[in-house]
Scaffold this active site. Structure first.
Site, PDB file in Angstrom:
ATOM      1  N   ASN A 184     -88.105 -19.824  83.293  1.00 21.23           N
ATOM      2  CA  ASN A 184     -86.908 -19.067  82.924  1.00 21.23           C
ATOM      3  C   ASN A 184     -87.087 -18.410  81.564  1.00 21.23           C
ATOM      4  O   ASN A 184     -87.723 -18.982  80.661  1.00 21.23           O
ATOM      5  CB  ASN A 184     -85.672 -19.983  82.914  1.00 21.23           C
ATOM      6  CG  ASN A 184     -85.355 -20.510  84.308  1.00 21.23           C
ATOM      7  OD1 ASN A 184     -85.815 -19.942  85.313  1.00 21.23           O
ATOM      8  ND2 ASN A 184     -84.612 -21.597  84.382  1.00 21.23           N
ATOM      9  N   HIS A 212     -93.055 -17.687  80.919  1.00 18.52           N
ATOM     10  CA  HIS A 212     -92.860 -16.252  81.157  1.00 18.52           C
ATOM     11  C   HIS A 212     -92.135 -15.558  80.018  1.00 18.52           C
ATOM     12  O   HIS A 212     -91.524 -14.514  80.211  1.00 18.52           O
ATOM     13  CB  HIS A 212     -92.116 -16.034  82.487  1.00 18.52           C
ATOM     14  CG  HIS A 212     -92.943 -16.445  83.675  1.00 18.52           C
ATOM     15  ND1 HIS A 212     -92.393 -16.837  84.873  1.00 18.52           N
ATOM     16  CD2 HIS A 212     -94.290 -16.568  83.833  1.00 18.52           C
ATOM     17  CE1 HIS A 212     -93.366 -17.147  85.724  1.00 18.52           C
ATOM     18  NE2 HIS A 212     -94.524 -17.001  85.116  1.00 18.52           N
ATOM     19  N   CYS A 261     -93.199  -5.320  70.202  1.00 17.19           N
ATOM     20  CA  CYS A 261     -93.734  -3.957  70.271  1.00 17.19           C
ATOM     21  C   CYS A 261     -94.526  -3.783  71.558  1.00 17.19           C
ATOM     22  O   CYS A 261     -95.366  -4.619  71.894  1.00 17.19           O
ATOM     23  CB  CYS A 261     -94.658  -3.704  69.066  1.00 17.19           C
ATOM     24  SG  CYS A 261     -95.534  -2.145  69.178  1.00 17.19           S
ATOM     25  N   CYS A 269     -94.847   0.380  63.990  1.00 12.69           N
ATOM     26  CA  CYS A 269     -95.877   1.342  64.429  1.00 12.69           C
ATOM     27  C   CYS A 269     -95.311   2.503  65.222  1.00 12.69           C
ATOM     28  O   CYS A 269     -96.042   3.416  65.622  1.00 12.69           O
ATOM     29  CB  CYS A 269     -96.943   0.613  65.267  1.00 12.69           C
ATOM     30  SG  CYS A 269     -96.404   0.234  66.940  1.00 12.69           S
ATOM     31  N   THR A 317     -86.748 -23.995  91.763  1.00 14.24           N
ATOM     32  CA  THR A 317     -87.685 -22.880  91.850  1.00 14.24           C
ATOM     33  C   THR A 317     -88.165 -22.710  93.291  1.00 14.24           C
ATOM     34  O   THR A 317     -88.361 -23.665  94.011  1.00 14.24           O
ATOM     35  CB  THR A 317     -88.901 -23.064  90.900  1.00 14.24           C
ATOM     36  OG1 THR A 317     -89.762 -21.917  91.015  1.00 14.24           O
ATOM     37  CG2 THR A 317     -89.686 -24.322  91.232  1.00 14.24           C
ATOM     38  N   SER A 318     -88.353 -21.424  93.674  1.00 13.73           N
ATOM     39  CA  SER A 318     -88.865 -21.143  95.015  1.00 13.73           C
ATOM     40  C   SER A 318     -90.385 -21.238  95.020  1.00 13.73           C
ATOM     41  O   SER A 318     -91.021 -21.093  96.066  1.00 13.73           O
ATOM     42  CB  SER A 318     -88.440 -19.734  95.441  1.00 13.73           C
ATOM     43  OG  SER A 318     -89.006 -18.780  94.549  1.00 13.73           O
TER      44      SER A 318
END
Ligand code: BV8
Length: 232
Positions: free
Chosen positions: A96, A113, A121, A145, A183-184
């Site tokens: 998550n 994740h 950036c 930047c 979770t799948s």
């Protein structure tokens, strides 16, 4: 099944949790695959959560993340997040990107994740910023930047953060109890952690509203009800 799971957990010395979108569903955060509601119904999340999607329409992707940010900001940790946060003898690996486990007080977290409460950036200059989830910036340029800023999450086709992945893989290989919550298990390489833990001999405990036939102890029902019973 709950007693068998609790007894396995009592014996465990290295319990680890592994969670997905189902953990936050009862907090009102839509799971990744529920049909996108309203404005987003015509978009495929797999498209939006990708470098190609961002390149094609960065403003659209940032708006999609900002809508998710506002939903998460308005959400509260549910009893499952709170029960996990109280178990600081456990490491919590999560797919998550929300910050509900942090807001529940969880200490040792591995975000495989990334985190939606940060921007980075898009050109990789290293600039990062915490986002005001209730009132996030629309598409803007990196102050360092000049390239576009983007959510600091892992998109489809992108490598997982190396440190987090290596740590999660090590934890799964050494766990003696591996609690899979909401979770799948369709997304790789994250889903592979379940096989790693099972192969290494861990007792796999699965908490999901959907029944499942994979080997392990299955506790079928909502995480907000089952996880506090399991971890208390
Ligand atoms: C990579 C962040 C190397 C972004 C996410 C073909 C075969 C195999 C793999 C691939 C393939 N083609 C491509 C790949 C690789 C791809 C992949 O796995 N694709 C899948 C879809 C086939 N993976 C990648 O791209 C990964 N990177 O491989 O890098 C590489 C690099 C370069 C070139 C080549 C290779 C990166 C993947 C990371 C993607 N980012 N999130 C964002 O959030 O915007 S993924 C995102 O989706 C989530 O993080 C999570 O991982 C996933 C959603 O899954 P779940 O969390 O499980 O949620 P879902 O909705 O699916 O299920 C909810 C579950 O909860 C259900 O089971 C439901 O029953 C249950 N539930 C619901 N309510 C409750 C409940 N349970 C309990 N209580 C409830 N109340």
């Amino acid at each position: 099944m709950l007693e068998a799971a609790k007894s396995a957990l009592q014996k465990a010395e290295r319990p680890v949790t592994f969670s997905g979108a189902g953990l936050s569903a009862e907090s009102g955060v839509p799971t990744f695959r529920t049909a996108q509601s309203g404005l987003w119904a015509e978009y495929d999340p797999m498209e939006l959560a990708s470098p190609e999607g961002f390149a094609a329409d960065p403003a659209l992707v940032v708006d999609w993340y900002n809508q998710r940010r506002r939903t998460i900001a308005a959400a509260q940790p549910n009893p499952a997040h709170i029960a996990m946060a109280l178990r600081n003898d456990m490491v919590h690996i999560t797919q998550n990107v929300d910050d509900l486990l942090e807001r529940a007080g969880a200490g040792d977290l591995v975000h495989l994740h990334g985190s939606i409460n940060r921007d980075k950036c898009s050109a990789g200059c290293g600039y990062r910023e915490i986002v005001d989830m209730a009132d996030p910036h629309s598409l803007r340029l990196c102050p360092r930047c000049g390239h576009s800023m983007r959510p600091d999450v892992v998109w489809f086709g992108e490598q997982l953060p190396r440190v987090e992945w290596l740590r999660a893989d090590e934890l799964a290989a050494q766990a003696d109890a591996f609690i899979v919550i909401g979770t799948s298990a369709q997304v790789y390489p994250a889903a592979r952690l379940i096989t790693t833990a099972r192969t290494a001999g861990a007792t796999v405990i699965v908490v999901n509203i959907e029944p499942d036939s994979a080997p392990g102890i299955h506790l079928t029902g909502p995480a907000g009800l089952i996880v506090p019973q399991l971890l208390s």
